[in-house]
Design a protein around this motif. Structure first.
Motif, PDB file in Angstrom:
ATOM      1  N   HIS A 202       1.731   1.368  -7.270  1.00  0.00           N
ATOM      2  CA  HIS A 202       2.697   1.572  -6.183  1.00  0.00           C
ATOM      3  C   HIS A 202       2.637   2.986  -5.598  1.00  0.00           C
ATOM      4  CE1 HIS A 202       6.105   0.344  -3.827  1.00  0.00           C
ATOM      5  NE2 HIS A 202       6.833   1.363  -4.226  1.00  0.00           N
ATOM      6  N   ARG A 203       1.738   3.833  -6.092  1.00  0.00           N
ATOM      7  CA  ARG A 203       1.646   5.199  -5.567  1.00  0.00           C
ATOM      8  C   ARG A 203       1.396   5.178  -4.065  1.00  0.00           C
ATOM      9  NH1 ARG A 203      -2.422   8.020  -6.570  1.00  0.00           N
ATOM     10  NH2 ARG A 203      -3.684   6.443  -7.589  1.00  0.00           N
ATOM     11  N   SER A 204       2.111   6.018  -3.346  1.00  0.00           N
ATOM     12  CA  SER A 204       2.022   6.009  -1.880  1.00  0.00           C
ATOM     13  C   SER A 204       0.642   6.401  -1.378  1.00  0.00           C
ATOM     14  CB  SER A 204       3.074   6.953  -1.286  1.00  0.00           C
ATOM     15  OG  SER A 204       2.861   8.282  -1.728  1.00  0.00           O
ATOM     16  N   THR A 205      -0.091   7.198  -2.167  1.00  0.00           N
ATOM     17  CA  THR A 205      -1.393   7.670  -1.695  1.00  0.00           C
ATOM     18  C   THR A 205      -2.533   6.727  -2.047  1.00  0.00           C
ATOM     19  OG1 THR A 205      -1.645   8.967  -3.729  1.00  0.00           O
ATOM     20  CG2 THR A 205      -0.715  10.097  -1.810  1.00  0.00           C
ATOM     21  N   LEU A 206      -2.279   5.738  -2.898  1.00  0.00           N
ATOM     22  CA  LEU A 206      -3.365   4.885  -3.365  1.00  0.00           C
ATOM     23  C   LEU A 206      -4.087   4.185  -2.214  1.00  0.00           C
ATOM     24  CD1 LEU A 206      -4.960   3.556  -5.657  1.00  0.00           C
ATOM     25  CD2 LEU A 206      -3.176   1.808  -5.784  1.00  0.00           C
ATOM     26  N   ILE A 207      -3.330   3.500  -1.362  1.00  0.00           N
ATOM     27  CA  ILE A 207      -3.957   2.764  -0.259  1.00  0.00           C
ATOM     28  C   ILE A 207      -4.578   3.719   0.743  1.00  0.00           C
ATOM     29  CG2 ILE A 207      -3.439   1.346   1.770  1.00  0.00           C
ATOM     30  CD1 ILE A 207      -1.597  -0.301   0.070  1.00  0.00           C
ATOM     31  N   LEU A 208      -3.873   4.802   1.085  1.00  0.00           N
ATOM     32  CA  LEU A 208      -4.409   5.738   2.076  1.00  0.00           C
ATOM     33  C   LEU A 208      -5.713   6.355   1.594  1.00  0.00           C
ATOM     34  CD1 LEU A 208      -1.114   7.510   3.205  1.00  0.00           C
ATOM     35  CD2 LEU A 208      -2.328   5.644   4.319  1.00  0.00           C
ATOM     36  N   ASP A 209      -5.778   6.733   0.315  1.00  0.00           N
ATOM     37  CA  ASP A 209      -6.994   7.327  -0.224  1.00  0.00           C
ATOM     38  C   ASP A 209      -8.157   6.341  -0.195  1.00  0.00           C
ATOM     39  OD1 ASP A 209      -5.751   9.706  -0.689  1.00  0.00           O
ATOM     40  OD2 ASP A 209      -5.446   9.387  -2.841  1.00  0.00           O
ATOM     41  N   GLN A 210      -7.872   5.075  -0.531  1.00  0.00           N
ATOM     42  CA  GLN A 210      -8.948   4.085  -0.618  1.00  0.00           C
ATOM     43  C   GLN A 210      -9.384   3.572   0.755  1.00  0.00           C
ATOM     44  OE1 GLN A 210     -10.545   3.407  -3.469  1.00  0.00           O
ATOM     45  NE2 GLN A 210      -9.212   4.922  -4.423  1.00  0.00           N
ATOM     46  N   VAL A 211      -8.484   3.574   1.716  1.00  0.00           N
ATOM     47  CA  VAL A 211      -8.840   3.105   3.063  1.00  0.00           C
ATOM     48  C   VAL A 211      -9.676   4.151   3.800  1.00  0.00           C
ATOM     49  CG1 VAL A 211      -7.868   2.616   5.349  1.00  0.00           C
ATOM     50  CG2 VAL A 211      -6.944   1.477   3.339  1.00  0.00           C
ATOM     51  N   THR A 212      -9.417   5.438   3.500  1.00  0.00           N
ATOM     52  CA  THR A 212     -10.184   6.505   4.131  1.00  0.00           C
ATOM     53  C   THR A 212     -11.672   6.314   3.845  1.00  0.00           C
ATOM     54  OG1 THR A 212      -8.353   8.051   3.864  1.00  0.00           O
ATOM     55  CG2 THR A 212     -10.520   9.003   4.236  1.00  0.00           C
ATOM     56  N   GLY A 213     -12.484   6.413   4.881  1.00  0.00           N
ATOM     57  CA  GLY A 213     -13.921   6.247   4.714  1.00  0.00           C
ATOM     58  C   GLY A 213     -14.410   4.842   5.000  1.00  0.00           C
ATOM     59  N   THR A 214     -13.470   3.921   5.283  1.00  0.00           N
ATOM     60  CA  THR A 214     -13.859   2.557   5.637  1.00  0.00           C
ATOM     61  C   THR A 214     -13.655   2.341   7.135  1.00  0.00           C
ATOM     62  OG1 THR A 214     -11.664   1.596   5.325  1.00  0.00           O
ATOM     63  CG2 THR A 214     -13.049   1.802   3.362  1.00  0.00           C
ATOM     64  N   VAL A 215     -14.179   1.239   7.627  1.00  0.00           N
ATOM     65  CA  VAL A 215     -14.013   0.903   9.046  1.00  0.00           C
ATOM     66  C   VAL A 215     -12.533   0.766   9.389  1.00  0.00           C
ATOM     67  CG1 VAL A 215     -14.388  -0.931  10.748  1.00  0.00           C
ATOM     68  CG2 VAL A 215     -16.275  -0.154   9.321  1.00  0.00           C
ATOM     69  N   LEU A 216     -11.747   0.250   8.444  1.00  0.00           N
ATOM     70  CA  LEU A 216     -10.320   0.041   8.675  1.00  0.00           C
ATOM     71  C   LEU A 216      -9.628   1.334   9.081  1.00  0.00           C
ATOM     72  CD1 LEU A 216      -7.873  -1.824   8.610  1.00  0.00           C
ATOM     73  CD2 LEU A 216      -7.701  -1.426   6.150  1.00  0.00           C
ATOM     74  N   ALA A 217     -10.052   2.453   8.499  1.00  0.00           N
ATOM     75  CA  ALA A 217      -9.414   3.736   8.804  1.00  0.00           C
ATOM     76  C   ALA A 217      -9.639   4.165  10.252  1.00  0.00           C
ATOM     77  CB  ALA A 217      -9.941   4.821   7.865  1.00  0.00           C
ATOM     78  N   GLY A 218     -10.684   3.640  10.878  1.00  0.00           N
ATOM     79  CA  GLY A 218     -10.987   4.044  12.240  1.00  0.00           C
ATOM     80  C   GLY A 218     -10.477   3.105  13.311  1.00  0.00           C
ATOM     81  N   ILE A 219      -9.765   2.059  12.913  1.00  0.00           N
ATOM     82  CA  ILE A 219      -9.249   1.079  13.875  1.00  0.00           C
ATOM     83  C   ILE A 219      -7.823   1.445  14.272  1.00  0.00           C
ATOM     84  CG2 ILE A 219      -8.674  -1.353  14.244  1.00  0.00           C
ATOM     85  CD1 ILE A 219     -10.742  -2.092  12.169  1.00  0.00           C
ATOM     86  N   LYS A 220      -7.528   1.447  15.552  1.00  0.00           N
ATOM     87  CA  LYS A 220      -6.158   1.693  16.004  1.00  0.00           C
ATOM     88  C   LYS A 220      -5.262   0.537  15.559  1.00  0.00           C
ATOM     89  CE  LYS A 220      -4.840   3.423  19.771  1.00  0.00           C
ATOM     90  NZ  LYS A 220      -4.493   3.716  21.169  1.00  0.00           N
ATOM     91  N   LEU A 221      -4.038   0.861  15.207  1.00  0.00           N
ATOM     92  CA  LEU A 221      -3.105  -0.170  14.756  1.00  0.00           C
ATOM     93  C   LEU A 221      -2.944  -1.277  15.787  1.00  0.00           C
ATOM     94  CD1 LEU A 221      -0.188   1.805  13.051  1.00  0.00           C
ATOM     95  CD2 LEU A 221      -2.084   0.600  11.983  1.00  0.00           C
ATOM     96  N   THR A 222      -2.949  -0.890  17.042  1.00  0.00           N
ATOM     97  CA  THR A 222      -2.752  -1.890  18.101  1.00  0.00           C
ATOM     98  C   THR A 222      -3.962  -2.801  18.256  1.00  0.00           C
ATOM     99  OG1 THR A 222      -3.483  -0.196  19.675  1.00  0.00           O
ATOM    100  CG2 THR A 222      -1.107  -0.521  19.423  1.00  0.00           C
ATOM    101  N   GLU A 223      -5.057  -2.501  17.544  1.00  0.00           N
ATOM    102  CA  GLU A 223      -6.271  -3.312  17.649  1.00  0.00           C
ATOM    103  C   GLU A 223      -6.605  -4.025  16.337  1.00  0.00           C
ATOM    104  OE1 GLU A 223      -9.193  -0.514  18.879  1.00  0.00           O
ATOM    105  OE2 GLU A 223      -8.324  -0.194  20.867  1.00  0.00           O
ATOM    106  N   LEU A 224      -5.665  -4.009  15.388  1.00  0.00           N
ATOM    107  CA  LEU A 224      -5.937  -4.616  14.084  1.00  0.00           C
ATOM    108  C   LEU A 224      -6.083  -6.127  14.153  1.00  0.00           C
ATOM    109  CD1 LEU A 224      -3.722  -2.724  11.474  1.00  0.00           C
ATOM    110  CD2 LEU A 224      -6.211  -2.916  11.515  1.00  0.00           C
ATOM    111  N   GLY A 225      -5.371  -6.769  15.042  1.00  0.00           N
ATOM    112  CA  GLY A 225      -5.400  -8.219  15.095  1.00  0.00           C
ATOM    113  C   GLY A 225      -4.377  -8.813  14.143  1.00  0.00           C
ATOM    114  N   THR A 226      -4.425 -10.121  13.949  1.00  0.00           N
ATOM    115  CA  THR A 226      -3.409 -10.789  13.132  1.00  0.00           C
ATOM    116  C   THR A 226      -4.012 -11.538  11.956  1.00  0.00           C
ATOM    117  OG1 THR A 226      -3.525 -12.715  14.601  1.00  0.00           O
ATOM    118  CG2 THR A 226      -1.824 -11.067  15.061  1.00  0.00           C
ATOM    119  N   SER A 227      -5.236 -11.242  11.582  1.00  0.00           N
ATOM    120  CA  SER A 227      -5.890 -11.936  10.484  1.00  0.00           C
ATOM    121  C   SER A 227      -6.021 -11.010   9.282  1.00  0.00           C
ATOM    122  CB  SER A 227      -7.270 -12.439  10.916  1.00  0.00           C
ATOM    123  OG  SER A 227      -8.019 -12.853   9.801  1.00  0.00           O
TER     124      SER A 227
END
Length: 314
Positions: A202-227
């Protein structure tokens, strides 16, 4: 705010017209009392304060944008854990406003981005789904996002394969509780282990640390889609594929130094163990990884510090 333990911040981008409402998660004893109510499926006692903060923050943001001559283009609500639930509540409240009472322009869409957020009980179904898009990302072993009843209606739930597994958290605590009835000296340590792993998940930094460096980190929230499947696919994809580094073992120290020495400056005339291709002699690593060794070399030789690369767990 002192009594309820709430803390929020408003960010305004005067270039793009974007506004962010950010809500802090559990931080003090007042928050823990609120968490207890959320766990029982009740709307957080601090939610009215979070709602009022959102309203006042929006009024202030509109003034800032008006003074800059910029039109509001998008609104984001966000937070971790309790803050994520408050963000969902704010999105629900603001989406339901209409007519003369509406603070948000009719053409501005709300995007909620929560992390490990519990549900918001009955308020989950009181918003206008056409006005918002909502996401809740959680680690695979997190149990908090299962509490509090329903998430904001339409929220895309994305359990990322990072951190402790659910068998190590919820599974271990349930197994420990069942075992403790007959064998408390076995069951109680199991519960303690599961709770410790649940906190890690549940650590607040866990997801942010792991998402950094992936394609997901470079996608704007408004372009995430619904899937959620598409979001998971982006999480598993890195922007670049690192090239493997091979190291040649040198048995003769002097020969290795003469071969690999590379002049860099008057203060540090050479770096031992690095060949022209960037291969590092294992003897030079002294137990460090290639990444750590390279970062130390950059620091010693006066290069401007750069953001460290982030690597996702396998």
């Amino acid at each position: 705010m002192d009594q309820a333990g709430y803390l929020g911040q408003i960010y305004v981008n005067v270039n793009t017209g974007e506004v962010i409402i950010a809500n802090r998660g559990t931080q003090n004893l007042a928050n823990v009392k609120t968490d207890g109510g959320v766990a029982l499926g009740m709307v957080a006692n601090v939610q009215p304060i979070a709602d009022e903060f959102a309203r006042e923050g929006l009024r202030a943001a509109k003034k800032v944008l008006a003074n800059a001559g910029v039109k509001m283009s998008a609104l984001y609500t966000t937070g971790h854990s309790l803050g994520g639930a408050e963000a969902e509540g704010q999105a629900q409240m603001l989406s339901a406003q209409n007519g003369v009472h509406a603070l948000l322009p009719a053409d501005v869409h709300i995007t909620n981005f929560s992390i490990d957020a519990p549900g918001i009980s009955d308020r989950a179904h009181q918003g206008d789904k056409s006005r918002y898009t909502s996401y809740n990302l959680s680690a695979q072993g997190d149990v908090v996002h299962k509490a509090g009843g329903d998430q904001l209606e339409g929220t895309v739930q994305v359990p990322l394969p990072i951190g402790p597994r659910i068998a190590q958290t919820e599974g271990m605590m349930l197994a420990g509780a069942a075992t403790a009835i007959e064998l408390p000296f076995v069951g109680l340590p199991m519960i303690a282990y599961g709770a410790d792993k649940a906190l890690e998940a549940h650590r607040s930094t866990l997801i942010l640390d792991q998402v950094t460096g992936t394609v997901l980190a470079g996608i704007k929230l408004t372009e995430l889609g619904t899937s959620s499947a598409a979001i998971l696919a982006a999480f598993k994809t890195k922007p670049t594929t690192p090239e493997p580094v091979t190291a040649q073992v040198q048995t003769d120290t002097k020969a290795a130094n003469d071969t690999h020495a590379a002049p860099v400056s008057s203060d540090h005339p050479n770096i031992w163990g690095l060949d022209p291709k960037g291969n590092i002699d294992p003897a030079a690593l002294k137990g460090d990884s290639n990444v750590v060794y390279a970062e130390q070399w950059l620091d010693v030789n006066g290069y401007r510090s750069k953001a460290r690369p982030q690597y996702r767990n396998a």
